[in-house]
Scaffold this motif. Structure first.
Motif, PDB file in Angstrom:
ATOM      1  N   LEU A 108      48.604  39.310  45.386  1.00  0.00           N
ATOM      2  CA  LEU A 108      48.690  39.175  43.986  1.00  0.00           C
ATOM      3  C   LEU A 108      50.083  39.330  43.465  1.00  0.00           C
ATOM      4  O   LEU A 108      50.731  40.246  43.968  1.00  0.00           O
ATOM      5  N   VAL A 109      50.665  38.374  42.691  1.00  0.00           N
ATOM      6  CA  VAL A 109      51.847  38.354  42.222  1.00  0.00           C
ATOM      7  C   VAL A 109      52.109  38.704  40.671  1.00  0.00           C
ATOM      8  O   VAL A 109      51.069  38.137  40.023  1.00  0.00           O
ATOM      9  N   LYS A 110      53.099  39.509  40.401  1.00  0.00           N
ATOM     10  CA  LYS A 110      53.050  39.788  38.769  1.00  0.00           C
ATOM     11  C   LYS A 110      53.785  38.781  38.093  1.00  0.00           C
ATOM     12  O   LYS A 110      54.842  38.263  38.683  1.00  0.00           O
ATOM     13  N   ASP A 111      53.129  38.360  36.982  1.00  0.00           N
ATOM     14  CA  ASP A 111      54.007  37.174  36.251  1.00  0.00           C
ATOM     15  C   ASP A 111      54.886  38.031  35.360  1.00  0.00           C
ATOM     16  O   ASP A 111      54.593  38.824  34.901  1.00  0.00           O
ATOM     17  N   ASN A 112      56.114  37.486  35.234  1.00  0.00           N
ATOM     18  CA  ASN A 112      56.978  38.093  34.441  1.00  0.00           C
ATOM     19  C   ASN A 112      56.877  38.139  33.000  1.00  0.00           C
ATOM     20  O   ASN A 112      57.276  39.236  32.309  1.00  0.00           O
ATOM     21  N   GLU A 113      56.040  37.194  32.719  1.00  0.00           N
ATOM     22  CA  GLU A 113      55.561  37.275  31.087  1.00  0.00           C
ATOM     23  C   GLU A 113      54.241  38.051  31.017  1.00  0.00           C
ATOM     24  O   GLU A 113      53.902  38.193  29.734  1.00  0.00           O
ATOM     25  N   LEU A 114      53.648  38.526  32.074  1.00  0.00           N
ATOM     26  CA  LEU A 114      52.185  39.226  31.694  1.00  0.00           C
ATOM     27  C   LEU A 114      52.180  40.727  32.543  1.00  0.00           C
ATOM     28  O   LEU A 114      52.466  40.714  33.566  1.00  0.00           O
ATOM     29  N   ASP A 115      52.355  41.654  31.598  1.00  0.00           N
ATOM     30  CA  ASP A 115      52.403  42.955  32.243  1.00  0.00           C
ATOM     31  C   ASP A 115      51.335  43.587  32.816  1.00  0.00           C
ATOM     32  O   ASP A 115      51.468  44.524  33.558  1.00  0.00           O
ATOM     33  N   ASP A 116      50.126  42.893  32.160  1.00  0.00           N
ATOM     34  CA  ASP A 116      48.913  43.631  32.456  1.00  0.00           C
ATOM     35  C   ASP A 116      48.073  42.621  33.234  1.00  0.00           C
ATOM     36  O   ASP A 116      46.955  42.998  33.326  1.00  0.00           O
ATOM     37  N   CYS A 117      48.505  41.866  33.979  1.00  0.00           N
ATOM     38  CA  CYS A 117      47.809  41.053  34.911  1.00  0.00           C
ATOM     39  C   CYS A 117      48.339  40.389  36.097  1.00  0.00           C
ATOM     40  O   CYS A 117      49.809  40.304  36.122  1.00  0.00           O
ATOM     41  N   LEU A 118      47.785  40.370  37.082  1.00  0.00           N
ATOM     42  CA  LEU A 118      48.327  40.001  38.532  1.00  0.00           C
ATOM     43  C   LEU A 118      47.501  38.721  38.805  1.00  0.00           C
ATOM     44  O   LEU A 118      46.171  38.709  38.740  1.00  0.00           O
ATOM     45  N   LYS A 126      38.650  34.692  56.496  1.00  0.00           N
ATOM     46  CA  LYS A 126      38.171  34.765  57.804  1.00  0.00           C
ATOM     47  C   LYS A 126      36.771  33.924  58.089  1.00  0.00           C
ATOM     48  O   LYS A 126      36.847  32.887  58.784  1.00  0.00           O
ATOM     49  N   GLU A 127      35.888  34.047  57.090  1.00  0.00           N
ATOM     50  CA  GLU A 127      34.719  33.475  57.027  1.00  0.00           C
ATOM     51  C   GLU A 127      34.438  32.903  55.600  1.00  0.00           C
ATOM     52  O   GLU A 127      35.330  32.736  54.893  1.00  0.00           O
ATOM     53  N   ASP A 128      33.276  32.206  55.556  1.00  0.00           N
ATOM     54  CA  ASP A 128      33.112  31.372  54.147  1.00  0.00           C
ATOM     55  C   ASP A 128      32.804  32.346  52.934  1.00  0.00           C
ATOM     56  O   ASP A 128      31.499  32.400  52.556  1.00  0.00           O
ATOM     57  N   TYR A 129      33.740  33.191  52.470  1.00  0.00           N
ATOM     58  CA  TYR A 129      33.444  34.050  51.341  1.00  0.00           C
ATOM     59  C   TYR A 129      34.242  33.330  50.210  1.00  0.00           C
ATOM     60  O   TYR A 129      34.632  32.389  50.179  1.00  0.00           O
ATOM     61  N   LYS A 130      33.789  33.988  49.182  1.00  0.00           N
ATOM     62  CA  LYS A 130      34.255  33.513  47.831  1.00  0.00           C
ATOM     63  C   LYS A 130      35.708  33.360  47.697  1.00  0.00           C
ATOM     64  O   LYS A 130      36.403  34.605  48.059  1.00  0.00           O
ATOM     65  N   ARG A 131      36.495  32.253  47.167  1.00  0.00           N
ATOM     66  CA  ARG A 131      37.775  32.138  47.066  1.00  0.00           C
ATOM     67  C   ARG A 131      38.405  33.203  45.963  1.00  0.00           C
ATOM     68  O   ARG A 131      37.422  33.113  44.860  1.00  0.00           O
ATOM     69  N   GLN A 132      39.419  33.678  46.089  1.00  0.00           N
ATOM     70  CA  GLN A 132      40.139  34.623  45.169  1.00  0.00           C
ATOM     71  C   GLN A 132      41.560  33.766  44.717  1.00  0.00           C
ATOM     72  O   GLN A 132      41.875  34.350  43.520  1.00  0.00           O
ATOM     73  N   LEU A 133      41.928  32.822  45.285  1.00  0.00           N
ATOM     74  CA  LEU A 133      43.134  32.311  44.932  1.00  0.00           C
ATOM     75  C   LEU A 133      43.106  31.641  43.538  1.00  0.00           C
ATOM     76  O   LEU A 133      42.005  31.185  42.944  1.00  0.00           O
ATOM     77  N   GLY A 134      44.423  32.080  42.812  1.00  0.00           N
ATOM     78  CA  GLY A 134      44.291  31.674  41.405  1.00  0.00           C
ATOM     79  C   GLY A 134      43.550  32.691  40.489  1.00  0.00           C
ATOM     80  O   GLY A 134      43.820  32.500  39.194  1.00  0.00           O
ATOM     81  N   LEU A 135      42.940  33.660  41.029  1.00  0.00           N
ATOM     82  CA  LEU A 135      42.241  34.466  40.060  1.00  0.00           C
ATOM     83  C   LEU A 135      43.070  35.732  39.537  1.00  0.00           C
ATOM     84  O   LEU A 135      44.048  36.094  40.315  1.00  0.00           O
ATOM     85  N   ALA A 136      43.105  35.575  38.177  1.00  0.00           N
ATOM     86  CA  ALA A 136      43.938  36.727  37.536  1.00  0.00           C
ATOM     87  C   ALA A 136      43.089  37.957  37.330  1.00  0.00           C
ATOM     88  O   ALA A 136      42.080  38.049  36.783  1.00  0.00           O
ATOM     89  N   VAL A 137      43.795  39.195  37.967  1.00  0.00           N
ATOM     90  CA  VAL A 137      43.271  40.372  38.123  1.00  0.00           C
ATOM     91  C   VAL A 137      43.918  41.005  36.946  1.00  0.00           C
ATOM     92  O   VAL A 137      45.191  41.475  37.129  1.00  0.00           O
ATOM     93  N   PRO A 138      43.159  41.720  35.936  1.00  0.00           N
ATOM     94  CA  PRO A 138      43.852  42.522  34.962  1.00  0.00           C
ATOM     95  C   PRO A 138      44.063  44.044  35.404  1.00  0.00           C
ATOM     96  O   PRO A 138      43.483  44.333  36.360  1.00  0.00           O
ATOM     97  N   VAL A 139      45.411  44.526  35.033  1.00  0.00           N
ATOM     98  CA  VAL A 139      45.695  46.036  35.524  1.00  0.00           C
ATOM     99  C   VAL A 139      45.023  46.976  34.713  1.00  0.00           C
ATOM    100  O   VAL A 139      44.557  48.002  35.001  1.00  0.00           O
ATOM    101  N   THR A 140      44.793  46.641  33.506  1.00  0.00           N
ATOM    102  CA  THR A 140      44.224  47.664  32.306  1.00  0.00           C
ATOM    103  C   THR A 140      42.850  47.688  32.923  1.00  0.00           C
ATOM    104  O   THR A 140      42.271  47.017  33.184  1.00  0.00           O
ATOM    105  N   ASP A 141      42.512  48.852  32.712  1.00  0.00           N
ATOM    106  CA  ASP A 141      41.185  49.373  32.985  1.00  0.00           C
ATOM    107  C   ASP A 141      40.755  49.450  34.450  1.00  0.00           C
ATOM    108  O   ASP A 141      39.755  49.181  34.851  1.00  0.00           O
TER     109      ASP A 141
END
Length: 926
Positions: A108-118, A126-141
């Motif tokens: 996960l990469v921190k966006d310079n313009e978003l302090d509360d989101c990665l 490795k296997e057929d799990y749900k993709r996470q690529l592109g997902l924004a993960v909030p840091v708050t809470d």
């Protein structure tokens, strides 16, 4: 020395044999979204350090360090080979996932313009799990992320869902991703967190080893630097590419006036640089409706190009905000405070997030800007946070587009004004140079339709009771033509009439919203009209008609300059129509006077023809009377002579026989009688000859009288069946005294059927032609000496129906009409008679009839072309005064053409004689 050699030397010095390790170099991926499922046999299993033997334990620790060194070196090489952040992160995820043998690796990469989101920028599965690529993960809470970002080392969690303080949203997210265990570490550059690496186990709970933590910490220190360098490179490259696109658009604006090319370049480049799913330009029409005029879109999202899109939630208030320069970035259409109808509208376009910049034109010191359209970026895959740099850059692109639109509109307005002026000048010139009203009107509607780019332009002329018809039209496919149709608009009220008489111009942008009566609306629908522009054509105070432009494919907003153009055009058309009507009146008068003149000419011609006929009738009557008198007197005298010749001969024979008896009875006559005996002997020998000669003379007189009677046919009915060969012989006998030894007569008579005609008139035709032929031959003999030739031929042939009742003439270069269809070939070289050769008689000619054809050819001097055209005119002659009346050939024409339905031809070449052909149909009476 290579890393492998260093490792081998180190192990050899320690006296330790090397265990099988992962020797192959893990390949660098070339894709941004990897989905690997490599076999596990290449994975590096951590060494089991629980051993009693200190030497083996030391060896295992050293070997772990060497392998850690090799893996970090491998990651360093992969990271150092590119500055593309997506490739850097994809490579790191792949190497870590295969090496540690976990279910998922995400960075996960921190966006310079978003302090509360990665934002998840790299991923390995490795296997057929749900993709996470592109997902924004909030840091708050999210206490787990906060703990990772505050910790310098790796954070290992065996039971992730039991981590203290996780919110329900975070737990739901972890469950959706099937996360059970996680080893996580923050990446830093110069002490600032710029990303998070997460190793996830999804199929079981997992205890993370010290070696795995050390490995992750080593990778994190390198990735922190790599992420920072890649972000700097990406920002610089993006800025350069954006600046290049701005320069490209600016350059195109200055080098071309092709607006479509400029817009296509701007939209295509903007979509690519923003890495979005769809980029469009929306142009406003009427009532804030509009259509997508330019678009660049990628699969699998559908195209909106050319669609008329009506956002019912777009109000005048929204337009006012955009007109003031408002930029609108919507990261998530469902959480941006939009009206539900607007959300539904965007959902129908597959939009999850969008970025909108207004295109404002016409702004200046003295005028407020006009909202021409919108430049819109659509994110269709997922919600998206639009960065400040992206928003500002899109505004700059919209400003450049506005400049291009301004220039294009100025150019189009200038060109349209020039084209309007050219059209008006063209119509004015046509009015000055032509009085053909229909031609002027057709030119006007054709040019107007092309200039307006409309579907149909027409001129409607009023008739009685304000009904009328379309008199001129220009239309394009697939719209129906209504030219010539009697179009009756029963909904045309008196108030419209008065308005149009007052010069009203009526633009109707959409018939469905123009407040028309139901009947009027249905009337226009039948004509396929969706919008129209109506201009009156008035001549003085009279409303002559209407000039109408039809838009059939859809509604249209008529511009003021278009109304002005049709108004000016209608004024010019009114002038043209008025001039045309005056011209038609003059033409009608001229036609009337010309008809009267033709009637007078026809009457004069008829009088002259009657004069010719009267003269000829008198001539024929006099000739008939003369012939009758001569024939009667000669015949009476001959009747005294011829019967007595028989008696005279008998009396002479008796007297001679008596003298013979006297001579026998008186052998010795007296001297006086003896002297007469010699004379009596001569008379005895010569008197029978004398009587015979007198008898032949009497027969000759009788024959001449019969010829005269036959020529004039004084004792026969006016019309009867005759043999034309006999008529030719009679006519030739009348001219026997002119047939000297110097003139050779050739006769080639064919077998002719009897022809019903007026024999006296036909013989007069033959006589006149033969007399003219002998005149021509004698004149040439007198001038040049030698001999002449007269050829008379007859045959049964064909003549074409169009030849009947005509005079056909020919010159040296061309024969106006073939004299016959089956003329026998000529063997004389006096004339070029190749045109008389017989065609193939087996080929049917429905326009040909049976005819008797008479040819009279002379070897005279021929007839000049200018004379040939007039030889059949009454009173025209080339002979000296007193030697010709000019009525002979005119009579031939009257008798042959008018009297018998035939035709007369003259074929002549100067110096080579002339040939007259008379063709008489066998069934003229039918």
């Amino acid at each position: 020395m290579t890393n492998a050699q260093c490792e081998h030397a180190l192990l050899t010095m320690l006296g330790i044999s090397k265990r099988p390790v992962f020797e192959e170099k893990i390949p660098m991926t070339q894709v941004y979204v990897p989905n690997y499922s490599e076999p596990e046999q290449g994975a590096i299993e951590p060494l089991e350090l629980e051993t009693e033997n200190p030497q083996e334990r030391g060896t295992a620790e050293l070997e772990e360090q060497v392998r850690l060194f090799r893996l970090l070196n491998q990651i360093n090489r992969e990271i150092g080979s590119t500055l593309d952040l997506s490739r850097v992160l994809a490579s790191a995820c792949q190497l870590l996932g295969i090496t540690i043998n976990c279910s998922r690796v995400s960075i996960l990469v921190k966006d310079n313009e978003l302090d509360d989101c990665l934002i998840t920028r790299g991923e390995y599965l490795k296997e057929d799990y749900k993709r996470q690529l592109g997902l924004a993960v909030p840091v708050t809470d999210n206490p787990h992320l906060k703990a990772v970002m505050s910790k310098s080392g790796a954070l290992a969690v065996s039971r992730f869902l039991e981590f203290p303080g996780l919110s329900e949203d975070t737990k739901e997210l972890a469950k959706s991703l099937s996360i059970r265990s996680m080893l996580t570490i923050a990446t830093r550059y110069q002490g600032q967190v710029n990303g998070v690496i997460g190793l996830q186990q999804c199929d079981r709970e997992r205890e993370w080893t010290v070696w795995e933590k050390e490995l992750l910490e080593g990778v994190a220190s390198q990735l922190g630097i790599a992420i920072n360098q890649a972000q700097i490179y990406t920002a610089a490259r993006t800025a350069a590419e954006r600046e290049a696109l701005l320069r490209s658009v600016t350059r195109q604006i200055s080098s071309t006036l092709d607006l479509n090319t400029i817009l296509q370049t701007a939209v295509k480049g903007a979509r690519k640089l923003l890495d979005t799913d769809r980029m469009v330009i929306y142009q406003f029409k009427e009532n804030w409706l509009g259509e997508i005029v330019v678009e660049d879109v990628i699969d699998p999202w559908y195209s909106l190009l050319g669609q008329e899109i009506g956002d019912n939630c777009f109000s005048a208030e929204n337009a006012k905000l955009y007109q003031q320069g408002r930029l609108r970035a919507i990261d998530n259409i469902h959480y941006s405070g939009l009206d539900s109808c607007h959300v539904e509208f965007l959902d129908s376009l597959q939009v999850k997030a969008n970025l909108i910049a207004p295109i404002l034109i016409g702004s200046g010191e003295s005028s407020s800007p006009q909202l021409w359209g919108l430049l819109i970026a659509h994110e269709c895959r997922a919600k998206r946070h639009w960065k400040n740099g992206e928003i500002e850059w899109l505004r700059q692109i919209a400003d450049e587009i506005a400049i291009a639109v301004n220039q294009a509109q100025l150019y189009q307005e200038t060109r349209a004004a020039a084209e309007r002026e050219s059209l008006l000048r063209l119509v004015t010139e046509r009015i000055r140079s032509s009085l053909e009203c229909s031609e002027i009107m057709q030119t006007a509607v054709s040019e107007a339709r092309q200039l307006l780019q409309s579907d149909r332009v027409l001129i409607y002329q009023f008739r009685e009771n304000w009904h009328g018809s379309v008199v001129v039209e220009e239309t394009i496919a697939p719209w129906n033509s209504i030219l010539g149709e009697e179009v009756a608009d029963d909904c045309f009220p008196e108030k419209y009439l008065q308005m149009y008489k007052s010069g009203r111009v009526r633009p109707m942008n959409d018939i469905s919203s123009a407040g028309l009566d139901r009947e009027h609306f249905q009337f226009l629908e039948r004509l396929q009209v969706r919008a129209n522009l109506v201009v009156p054509i008035s001549i003085g105070r009279k409303l002559w008609g209407l000039l109408i432009a039809h838009e059939c494919k859809g509604p249209r907003f008529w511009q003021p300059e278009e109304s002005q153009l049709l108004g000016q055009l209608a004024e010019q058309l009114a002038i043209a129509i008025q001039q045309g009507e005056l011209f038609e009146q003059v033409q009608d008068s001229a036609t009337k006077y010309q008809a009267q003149a033709r009637e007078l000419q026809a009457t004069l011609a008829e009088l002259r023809s009657t004069q010719v006929q009267l003269i000829q009738s008198v001539k024929l009557s006099s000739l008939g009377q003369m012939v009758a008198g001569i024939a009667h007197e000669i015949n009476n005298a001959n009747n005294f002579i011829r019967p007595n010749l028989f008696y005279a001969q008998d009396y002479t024979l008796v007297m001679l026989e008596a003298l013979s008896h006297y001579a026998e009875a008186m052998p010795e006559p007296p001297d006086e009688i003896a002297e007469l005996i010699e004379e009596i002997e001569y008379i005895e020998q010569d008197f029978p000859k004398l009587v015979k000669s007198m008898q032949e003379g009497s027969d000759r007189i009788r024959s001449i009288v019969e010829t005269l009677r036959n020529f004039a046919h004084l004792d026969e009915a006016e019309s009867k069946e005759v043999d034309l060969n006999e008529g030719l012989e009679s006519s030739l006998a009348m001219l026997q005294h002119r047939l000297t030894r110097q003139i050779v007569v050739r006769k080639e008579y064919g077998e002719l059927p009897l022809l019903e005609c007026r024999p006296g008139q036909i013989n007069q035709v033959f006589y006149n032609i033969l007399q003219n032929a002998l005149d021509a031959i004698e004149q040439k003999i007198e001038e040049n000496g030698g001999t002449g030739e007269l050829t008379i031929r007859t045959w049964l042939g064909k003549m074409r129906l169009e030849s009947q009742g005509t005079i056909l003439t020919a010159s040296a270069d061309k024969i106006c009409n073939s004299p016959s269809l089956d003329s026998p070939s000529l063997d004389s070289s006096s004339l070029d008679s190749s045109s008389l050769d017989s065609p193939n008689l087996n080929s049917p000619d429905l326009d040909a009839v049976d005819a008797v054809i008479i040819s009279i050819r002379d070897s005279g001097a021929g007839i000049a072309p200018e004379t040939l055209e007039r030889i059949f005119d009454p009173f025209f002659t080339t002979k000296e005064p007193g030697k010709g009346t000019g009525l002979g050939l005119s009579l031939c024409y009257q008798v042959t053409v008018k009297g018998h339905g035939g035709c007369i031809d003259c074929i002549s070449q100067p110096g080579r004689g002339a040939e007259f052909l008379v063709k008489l149909p066998l069934n003229h009476g039918h």
